[in-house]
Design an enzyme around this catalytic site. Structure first.
Site, PDB file in Angstrom:
ATOM      1  N   ARG A  96      28.310  -0.917  26.803  1.00 17.80           N
ATOM      2  CA  ARG A  96      27.435  -0.480  25.716  1.00 17.80           C
ATOM      3  C   ARG A  96      27.110   1.001  25.812  1.00 17.80           C
ATOM      4  O   ARG A  96      26.596   1.584  24.872  1.00 17.80           O
ATOM      5  CB  ARG A  96      26.148  -1.309  25.725  1.00 17.80           C
ATOM      6  N   LYS A 118      34.662 -15.364  50.792  1.00 17.95           N
ATOM      7  CA  LYS A 118      34.425 -14.683  52.074  1.00 17.95           C
ATOM      8  C   LYS A 118      35.338 -15.251  53.162  1.00 17.95           C
ATOM      9  O   LYS A 118      35.500 -16.468  53.275  1.00 17.95           O
ATOM     10  CB  LYS A 118      32.952 -14.819  52.493  1.00 17.95           C
ATOM     11  N   GLU A 137      18.388 -11.639  53.565  1.00 15.89           N
ATOM     12  CA  GLU A 137      18.705 -10.271  53.118  1.00 15.89           C
ATOM     13  C   GLU A 137      17.589  -9.327  53.529  1.00 15.89           C
ATOM     14  O   GLU A 137      16.417  -9.712  53.578  1.00 15.89           O
ATOM     15  CB  GLU A 137      18.856 -10.242  51.604  1.00 15.89           C
ATOM     16  N   ASP A 192      19.273 -18.072  41.871  1.00 14.62           N
ATOM     17  CA  ASP A 192      20.122 -16.931  42.203  1.00 14.62           C
ATOM     18  C   ASP A 192      21.108 -17.237  43.332  1.00 14.62           C
ATOM     19  O   ASP A 192      22.267 -16.846  43.256  1.00 14.62           O
ATOM     20  CB  ASP A 192      19.236 -15.731  42.595  1.00 14.62           C
ATOM     21  N   HIS A 249      25.727 -20.081  46.054  1.00 11.56           N
ATOM     22  CA  HIS A 249      26.226 -19.738  47.394  1.00 11.56           C
ATOM     23  C   HIS A 249      25.813 -20.746  48.467  1.00 11.56           C
ATOM     24  O   HIS A 249      26.611 -21.151  49.302  1.00 11.56           O
ATOM     25  CB  HIS A 249      25.720 -18.353  47.832  1.00 11.56           C
TER      26      HIS A 249
HETATM   27  C1  BG6 Z   1      24.309 -12.476  44.619  1.00 14.04           C
HETATM   28  C2  BG6 Z   1      22.847 -12.542  44.262  1.00 14.04           C
HETATM   29  O1  BG6 Z   1      25.015 -13.501  43.980  1.00 14.04           O
HETATM   30  O2  BG6 Z   1      24.451 -12.600  46.026  1.00 14.04           O
HETATM   31  C3  BG6 Z   1      22.095 -11.443  44.975  1.00 14.04           C
HETATM   32  O3  BG6 Z   1      22.681 -12.403  42.859  1.00 14.04           O
HETATM   33  C4  BG6 Z   1      22.342 -11.499  46.453  1.00 14.04           C
HETATM   34  O4  BG6 Z   1      20.695 -11.506  44.692  1.00 14.04           O
HETATM   35  C5  BG6 Z   1      23.831 -11.575  46.763  1.00 14.04           C
HETATM   36  O5  BG6 Z   1      21.800 -10.323  47.015  1.00 14.04           O
HETATM   37  C6  BG6 Z   1      24.097 -11.835  48.228  1.00 14.04           C
HETATM   38  O6  BG6 Z   1      25.466 -11.682  48.482  1.00 14.04           O
HETATM   39  P1  BG6 Z   1      25.990 -11.056  49.836  1.00 14.04           P
HETATM   40  O7  BG6 Z   1      27.473 -11.138  49.735  1.00 14.04           O
HETATM   41  O8  BG6 Z   1      25.483  -9.642  49.874  1.00 14.04           O
HETATM   42  O9  BG6 Z   1      25.402 -11.881  50.925  1.00 14.04           O
END
Ligand code: BG6
Length: 490
Positions: free
Chosen positions: A45, A189, A223, A242, A247
């Site tokens: 955009r 991964k 994180e 999220d 994951h």
């Molecule tokens: C993403 C999330 O899918 O995965 C993020 O939206 C998160 O919030 C991230 O930080 C974590 O991924 P990784 O590979 O950095 O552990």
């Protein structure tokens, strides 16, 4: 693989394209895995010129690959990169794409495979998909042959079961399942995949991978950073949507799944979904007992975050699986932002050996810790086994825990593992869907997470505030400690 292809990236000026997609394309070209002259159209955009887009991409690739940057190679790649500014709801954008793609086909006198990558915020998916359909871009020029189009779609895939179903219905009305690549980058991964090799290529672990030997399993995705500039996206979404829905559940599935008959997309995905389907649903009324939510101190002061936000930036939960293999073995999951460190880890905690017969004990019972097999997804990728050993010296009863290590660095040197996006892009180009979530995986994960979200709307799961650098709120310790266990990280 040097066949030409066309990649159209919607959301090309966004963070994902800069941080992940372009560096992945560059590395794949450099490694000779894909053609040196891909045709890429970035759609965004932002009102910028093609050469401004090139500069932006060059900067991100340079930043990502550092001394591996090859100016001559980048010149070749960039010659095939175009930019098209436009609003995703504007039909003219898609008509211009039709013209460009047809011109490329004509130049190559071929029906060039087309990939549409949806790297936009999810609220644009519907409109983009409808336009891909309406403009017939989705059909490509070789529909029905091997040159069919593919769509790659980023998470979040819906907000709950209902919205995920709606999105899936729309996708299925335009594409066949074999054309749909739903990205969950954790599946790409290296260490997540190595977990399967480790389990099924070694005779000593798989026989113990069940309730007869395992006391419980822990999965941590911690994180160090907060929401940063993603406040507008994150607020109202929270950790459950999220990362837990995707994951974390995928890590659980890869850990808990049974042995597939082959390493192919159908066999592996069948086993992953089967494992997920055995997770026992936690109804909204039981959420308070099994889920702890937290929010880091200062979250509500982040930009684009509601000052009274109740969004969780941390969640810990306990789930049980009903399968023969795992019945009675709790899986504890936790994830959060602004915690003490960045680490993703899966650990299997073995049952303690029997050291006492009546009052007679080989060792003082409390000194014998559980064996733990921990798979470090990142950083310092590797596998660690905690064993009990006798301390050197004259006493027999002095036990201590010691770690047996396998690390990628020690075994294979400092060479970095391919980034998940490299693998996922390459797999989609090769047509291998193994590491992408199938429609039934998405459906199953939302069936599990939606009741949790409903339960969290009640006051029974307050959002506890935790400090930066803590490993989550104290209440999350209670979740596992009430079962006489404790959180573990290597
Ligand atoms: C993403 C999330 O899918 O995965 C993020 O939206 C998160 O919030 C991230 O930080 C974590 O991924 P990784 O590979 O950095 O552990």
């Amino acid at each position: 693989m040097n066949s030409p292809f066309i990649l159209v990236i919607f959301g090309a000026t966004g963070d994902l394209t800069a941080r992940k997609l372009m560096p992945a394309i560059y590395r794949l070209v450099k490694a000779g895995e894909i053609t040196q002259e891909p045709f890429i159209i970035g759609v965004g955009r932002r009102d910028i010129t093609k050469s401004q887009f090139h500069s932006m991409m060059e900067e991100s690739v340079r930043h990502a690959v550092k001394e591996d940057f090859d100016t001559a190679l980048w010149k070749k790649i960039v010659a095939g990169i175009d930019y098209q500014m436009g609003l995703f709801e504007d039909a003219a954008v898609y008509n211009r794409l039709v013209t460009k793609l047809e011109a490329f086909d004509a130049k190559l006198k071929a029906c060039v495979p087309r990939f549409f990558y949806l790297a936009t915020p999810p609220e644009h998916y519907e409109v983009i998909l409808k336009h891909l359909d309406g403009s017939k871009l989705a059909e490509g020029c070789g529909q029905g042959t091997t040159n069919y189009t593919k769509v790659l779609i980023e998470k979040p895939f819906g907000k709950d079961l209902e919205t995920a179903r709606t999105l899936d219905k729309l996708l299925a009305s335009i594409f066949e399942e074999r054309q749909i690549y739903r990205i969950d980058h954790y599946l790409g991964k290296e260490t997540v995949q190595n977990l399967l090799a480790f389990r099924f290529a070694n005779g000593i672990f798989e026989p113990t991978w069940n309730r007869n030997f395992i006391d419980h399993v822990q999965i941590t995705l911690s994180e160090e950073t907060g929401v940063g500039k993603r406040g507008a996206f994150y607020d109202g979404v929270g950790a459950l949507r999220d990362v837990v829905q995707n994951h974390m559940l995928q890590m659980l599935a890869v850990t808990a799944m049974d042995q597939p008959v082959a390493f192919d997309a159908t066999s592996i995905r069948d086993m992953r979904v089967k494992a997920m389907q055995t997770i026992e649903l936690i109804g909204p009324e039981d959420v308070g007992k099994n889920v702890v939510r937290g929010q880091y101190e200062g979250y509500t002061g982040e930009s684009h975050v509601d000052a009274a936000s109740q969004t969780e930036t941390y969640v810990a939960l306990k789930v049980m699986l009903a399968s023969e293999r795992w019945k009675g073995v709790p899986f504890y999951l936790r994830t959060g932002k602004k915690l003490g460190k960045k680490v993703s880890e899966i650990s299997l905690h073995y049952k303690k050996p029997i050291v006492c017969t009546g009052d007679l004990c080989l060792f003082p019972e409390p000194k014998v810790l559980r064996n733990v097999l921990a798979v470090r997804i990142e950083p310092n990728e590797g596998i660690v086994l905690r064993v009990m050993v006798k301390q050197p010296g004259l006493g027999m009863l002095d036990l201590t825990a010691s770690m047996m290590h396998f690390t990628y660095r020690e075994a294979f040197g400092n060479k970095e593992n391919p980034d998940a996006y490299e693998r996922l892009l390459l797999d989609s180009i090769r047509g291998d869907q193994t590491l992408f979530a199938r429609t039934d995986e998405i459906e199953t994960s939302w069936k599990l997470v939606t009741p949790l979200l409903d339960g969290c709307k009640n006051t029974q799961t307050p959002v506890y505030i935790y400090k930066h650098g803590a490993i989550g709120p104290r209440e999350a310790d209670a979740l596992i400690e009430k079962d006489k266990r404790s959180w573990f990280l290597i």
